[in-house]
Scaffold this active site. Structure first.
Site, PDB file in Angstrom:
ATOM      1  N   LYS A  10     -14.816  20.271 -15.216  1.00 50.95           N
ATOM      2  CA  LYS A  10     -15.784  20.854 -16.204  1.00 50.95           C
ATOM      3  C   LYS A  10     -16.485  22.075 -15.563  1.00 50.95           C
ATOM      4  O   LYS A  10     -16.225  22.534 -14.303  1.00 50.95           O
ATOM      5  CB  LYS A  10     -16.888  19.857 -16.438  1.00 50.95           C
ATOM      6  CG  LYS A  10     -16.052  18.265 -16.965  1.00 50.95           C
ATOM      7  CD  LYS A  10     -17.242  17.477 -17.442  1.00 50.95           C
ATOM      8  CE  LYS A  10     -16.559  16.384 -18.076  1.00 50.95           C
ATOM      9  NZ  LYS A  10     -17.622  15.278 -18.478  1.00 50.95           N
ATOM     10  N   TYR A  50     -13.899  15.425 -28.033  1.00 53.25           N
ATOM     11  CA  TYR A  50     -15.129  14.273 -28.076  1.00 53.25           C
ATOM     12  C   TYR A  50     -15.249  13.765 -29.276  1.00 53.25           C
ATOM     13  O   TYR A  50     -16.499  13.259 -29.084  1.00 53.25           O
ATOM     14  CB  TYR A  50     -16.057  14.989 -27.083  1.00 53.25           C
ATOM     15  CG  TYR A  50     -15.878  15.033 -25.554  1.00 53.25           C
ATOM     16  CD1 TYR A  50     -15.600  14.184 -24.809  1.00 53.25           C
ATOM     17  CD2 TYR A  50     -16.209  16.438 -24.965  1.00 53.25           C
ATOM     18  CE1 TYR A  50     -15.365  14.388 -23.404  1.00 53.25           C
ATOM     19  CE2 TYR A  50     -16.117  16.381 -23.652  1.00 53.25           C
ATOM     20  CZ  TYR A  50     -15.812  15.440 -22.986  1.00 53.25           C
ATOM     21  OH  TYR A  50     -15.592  15.491 -21.463  1.00 53.25           O
ATOM     22  N   ASN A 113     -21.110  16.300 -14.761  1.00 51.72           N
ATOM     23  CA  ASN A 113     -20.343  15.379 -13.736  1.00 51.72           C
ATOM     24  C   ASN A 113     -19.118  15.822 -13.506  1.00 51.72           C
ATOM     25  O   ASN A 113     -18.035  15.113 -12.929  1.00 51.72           O
ATOM     26  CB  ASN A 113     -20.509  13.875 -14.414  1.00 51.72           C
ATOM     27  CG  ASN A 113     -19.524  13.900 -15.610  1.00 51.72           C
ATOM     28  OD1 ASN A 113     -19.087  14.823 -16.276  1.00 51.72           O
ATOM     29  ND2 ASN A 113     -19.042  12.543 -15.938  1.00 51.72           N
ATOM     30  N   HIS A 116     -13.294  15.203 -15.886  1.00 46.70           N
ATOM     31  CA  HIS A 116     -13.292  14.296 -16.941  1.00 46.70           C
ATOM     32  C   HIS A 116     -11.782  13.749 -16.833  1.00 46.70           C
ATOM     33  O   HIS A 116     -10.911  14.401 -16.208  1.00 46.70           O
ATOM     34  CB  HIS A 116     -13.222  14.831 -18.396  1.00 46.70           C
ATOM     35  CG  HIS A 116     -12.670  14.075 -19.589  1.00 46.70           C
ATOM     36  ND1 HIS A 116     -13.494  12.886 -20.260  1.00 46.70           N
ATOM     37  CD2 HIS A 116     -11.220  13.856 -20.109  1.00 46.70           C
ATOM     38  CE1 HIS A 116     -12.636  12.290 -20.959  1.00 46.70           C
ATOM     39  NE2 HIS A 116     -11.234  12.921 -20.955  1.00 46.70           N
ATOM     40  N   GLU A 127      -5.111  13.069 -25.753  1.00 40.46           N
ATOM     41  CA  GLU A 127      -5.832  14.217 -25.150  1.00 40.46           C
ATOM     42  C   GLU A 127      -4.720  15.202 -24.642  1.00 40.46           C
ATOM     43  O   GLU A 127      -5.071  16.572 -24.466  1.00 40.46           O
ATOM     44  CB  GLU A 127      -6.747  13.590 -24.031  1.00 40.46           C
ATOM     45  CG  GLU A 127      -7.806  12.741 -24.309  1.00 40.46           C
ATOM     46  CD  GLU A 127      -8.765  12.421 -23.321  1.00 40.46           C
ATOM     47  OE1 GLU A 127      -9.769  11.730 -23.542  1.00 40.46           O
ATOM     48  OE2 GLU A 127      -8.530  12.466 -22.053  1.00 40.46           O
TER      49      GLU A 127
HETATM   50  P1  CMP Z   1     -16.648  12.147 -19.959  1.00 39.98           P
HETATM   51  O1  CMP Z   1     -15.513  11.230 -19.031  1.00 39.98           O
HETATM   52  O2  CMP Z   1     -16.143  13.660 -20.201  1.00 39.98           O
HETATM   53  O3  CMP Z   1     -16.820  11.524 -21.432  1.00 39.98           O
HETATM   54  C1  CMP Z   1     -17.803  11.672 -22.184  1.00 39.98           C
HETATM   55  C2  CMP Z   1     -18.942  12.507 -21.366  1.00 39.98           C
HETATM   56  O4  CMP Z   1     -20.224  12.388 -21.851  1.00 39.98           O
HETATM   57  C3  CMP Z   1     -18.930  11.682 -19.825  1.00 39.98           C
HETATM   58  O5  CMP Z   1     -17.927  12.063 -18.992  1.00 39.98           O
HETATM   59  C4  CMP Z   1     -20.210  12.250 -19.467  1.00 39.98           C
HETATM   60  O6  CMP Z   1     -20.396  13.636 -18.608  1.00 39.98           O
HETATM   61  C5  CMP Z   1     -21.125  12.436 -20.750  1.00 39.98           C
HETATM   62  N1  CMP Z   1     -22.532  11.632 -20.940  1.00 39.98           N
HETATM   63  C6  CMP Z   1     -23.458  11.874 -21.117  1.00 39.98           C
HETATM   64  N2  CMP Z   1     -24.208  11.045 -21.285  1.00 39.98           N
HETATM   65  C7  CMP Z   1     -23.595   9.835 -21.002  1.00 39.98           C
HETATM   66  C8  CMP Z   1     -23.882   8.421 -21.230  1.00 39.98           C
HETATM   67  N3  CMP Z   1     -24.847   7.905 -21.444  1.00 39.98           N
HETATM   68  N4  CMP Z   1     -22.794   7.657 -21.334  1.00 39.98           N
HETATM   69  C9  CMP Z   1     -21.548   8.042 -21.006  1.00 39.98           C
HETATM   70  N5  CMP Z   1     -21.174   9.411 -21.036  1.00 39.98           N
HETATM   71  C10 CMP Z   1     -22.176  10.270 -21.168  1.00 39.98           C
END
Ligand code: CMP
Length: 140
Positions: A10, A50, A113, A116, A127
């Site tokens: 990311k 998403y 974070n 993904h 995906e």
């Molecule tokens: P990702 O695996 O990319 O899929 C969706 C993303 O939404 C997740 O990682 C997080 O970075 C983001 N996100 C933010 N808040 C939340 C939450 N409460 N629960 C899950 N994903 C979240």
């Protein structure tokens, strides 16, 4: 079984210049990069990628974050690639991620974070197809 999974490094991790350190973890765990691209997502790209989260309260911030800079998108291939990648990443919230995981070591928050990864074979197929035509995936 040999699987493929989609991995996205990311914008936060790309900006920190740790693409190589993260890819090295995949390779050391026996996963192979069979497709890769550094790419700036448009708002439409991020919203479509998403789409399953469209109704979630964090959707708008997630899209803003994912278009805040380039991402490094890869297809990883190997034995149990989907689960292996998820183990390497650690929990979505880096505060809950096991020590030594990518998110524990490189992520700042649940939004920023670092990575993904696809969560199941069905989502992995969707995906991967979102980013890469089969002709741009090089299994070996
Ligand atoms: P990702 O695996 O990319 O899929 C969706 C993303 O939404 C997740 O990682 C997080 O970075 C983001 N996100 C933010 N808040 C939340 C939450 N409460 N629960 C899950 N994903 C979240």
């Amino acid at each position: 079984a040999i699987e493929r999974t989609l991995s996205i490094i990311k914008p936060d991790a790309v900006a920190k210049n740790v693409i190589g350190q993260i890819v090295a973890r995949f390779e050391k765990a026996g996963l192979t990069v069979v497709a890769a691209q550094l790419r700036q997502l448009s708002r439409g790209d991020a919203e479509r990628f998403y789409a399953v989260h469209k109704e979630r309260p964090f959707f708008k911030d997630l899209v803003e974050f994912m278009i805040s800079g380039p991402v490094f998108v890869q297809v990883l291939e190997g034995e149990s690639a989907i689960a292996k990648n998820r183990e390497l990443m650690g929990a979505t919230d880096p505060k809950k991620a096991e020590p030594g995981t990518i998110r524990a070591d490189f992520a700042e928050s649940i939004d920023a974070n670092a990575v993904h990864g696809s969560d199941a074979p069905e989502t992995a197929a969707v995906e991967i197809a979102f980013f890469f035509p089969e002709s741009n995936i090089h299994s070996r």
